[in-house]
Design a protein around this motif. Structure first.
Motif, PDB file in Angstrom:
ATOM      1  N   ALA A 221       0.844  -1.190   0.000  1.00 54.26           N
ATOM      2  CA  ALA A 221       0.000   0.000   0.000  1.00 54.26           C
ATOM      3  C   ALA A 221       0.884   1.246   0.000  1.00 54.26           C
ATOM      4  N   CYS A 222       0.514   2.194  -0.811  1.00 55.81           N
ATOM      5  CA  CYS A 222       1.273   3.436  -0.923  1.00 55.81           C
ATOM      6  C   CYS A 222       1.077   4.291   0.327  1.00 55.81           C
ATOM      7  N   ARG A 223       2.176   4.758   0.925  1.00 54.72           N
ATOM      8  CA  ARG A 223       2.071   5.593   2.124  1.00 54.72           C
ATOM      9  C   ARG A 223       1.541   6.983   1.797  1.00 54.72           C
ATOM     10  N   ASN A 224       1.641   7.358   0.560  1.00 52.65           N
ATOM     11  CA  ASN A 224       1.218   8.693   0.167  1.00 52.65           C
ATOM     12  C   ASN A 224      -0.278   8.743  -0.150  1.00 52.65           C
ATOM     13  N   CYS A 225      -0.751   7.804  -0.965  1.00 52.29           N
ATOM     14  CA  CYS A 225      -2.141   7.898  -1.407  1.00 52.29           C
ATOM     15  C   CYS A 225      -2.979   6.663  -1.058  1.00 52.29           C
ATOM     16  N   ASN A 226      -2.372   5.674  -0.380  1.00 49.04           N
ATOM     17  CA  ASN A 226      -3.069   4.462   0.069  1.00 49.04           C
ATOM     18  C   ASN A 226      -3.412   3.474  -1.044  1.00 49.04           C
ATOM     19  N   TYR A 227      -3.039   3.755  -2.245  1.00 43.51           N
ATOM     20  CA  TYR A 227      -3.314   2.862  -3.361  1.00 43.51           C
ATOM     21  C   TYR A 227      -2.632   1.511  -3.148  1.00 43.51           C
ATOM     22  N   ILE A 228      -3.347   0.417  -3.426  1.00 43.59           N
ATOM     23  CA  ILE A 228      -2.786  -0.920  -3.257  1.00 43.59           C
ATOM     24  C   ILE A 228      -2.289  -1.443  -4.596  1.00 43.59           C
TER      25      ILE A 228
ATOM     26  N   THR B  44       6.658   0.733  -7.194  1.00 45.86           N
ATOM     27  CA  THR B  44       6.317   2.150  -7.200  1.00 45.86           C
ATOM     28  C   THR B  44       4.816   2.276  -7.424  1.00 45.86           C
ATOM     29  N   CYS B  45       4.256   3.307  -6.863  1.00 52.08           N
ATOM     30  CA  CYS B  45       2.810   3.477  -6.932  1.00 52.08           C
ATOM     31  C   CYS B  45       2.389   3.931  -8.329  1.00 52.08           C
ATOM     32  N   PRO B  46       1.518   3.162  -8.995  1.00 52.92           N
ATOM     33  CA  PRO B  46       1.059   3.578 -10.324  1.00 52.92           C
ATOM     34  C   PRO B  46       0.076   4.745 -10.262  1.00 52.92           C
ATOM     35  N   ASN B  47      -0.401   5.030  -9.067  1.00 46.29           N
ATOM     36  CA  ASN B  47      -1.386   6.099  -8.914  1.00 46.29           C
ATOM     37  C   ASN B  47      -0.724   7.473  -8.766  1.00 46.29           C
ATOM     38  N   CYS B  48       0.220   7.584  -7.811  1.00 48.78           N
ATOM     39  CA  CYS B  48       0.837   8.891  -7.561  1.00 48.78           C
ATOM     40  C   CYS B  48       2.319   8.905  -7.913  1.00 48.78           C
ATOM     41  N   GLY B  49       2.886   7.746  -8.280  1.00 42.77           N
ATOM     42  CA  GLY B  49       4.294   7.704  -8.639  1.00 42.77           C
ATOM     43  C   GLY B  49       5.235   7.614  -7.453  1.00 42.77           C
TER      44      GLY B  49
HETATM   45 ZN   LIG Z   1       0.513   6.498  -4.238  1.00 41.11          ZN
END
Ligand SMILES: [Zn+2]
Length: 61
Positions: free
Chosen positions: A5-12, A17-22
């Motif tokens: 899970a992304c610590r920045n935007c919570n995207y799983i 690397t987060c595909p949502n916020c990078g």
């Molecule tokens: Zn993210």
């Protein structure tokens, strides 16, 4: 298959690397998730500041 899970935007995601916020700060230590399909019609999406459909962790440590 490990889900992070992304610590920045919570995207799983399964990627490092987060595909949502990078963001590259992802955690294995998260709890609960919501699937957001329609961001415009979701109270949870508004509460978590979600702008894209997807799967999001409720708590990320
Ligand atoms: Zn993210």
């Amino acid at each position: 298959m490990k889900l992070l899970a992304c610590r920045n935007c919570n995207y799983i995601t399964e990627s490092s690397t987060c595909p949502n916020c990078g963001g590259a700060s992802l955690s294995e230590d998260w709890a609960g998730y919501v699937i957001v399909l329609d961001v415009d019609d979701s109270e949870i999406a508004k509460r978590l500041n979600i702008t894209k459909p997807g799967k999001y962790a409720l708590k990320v440590r």
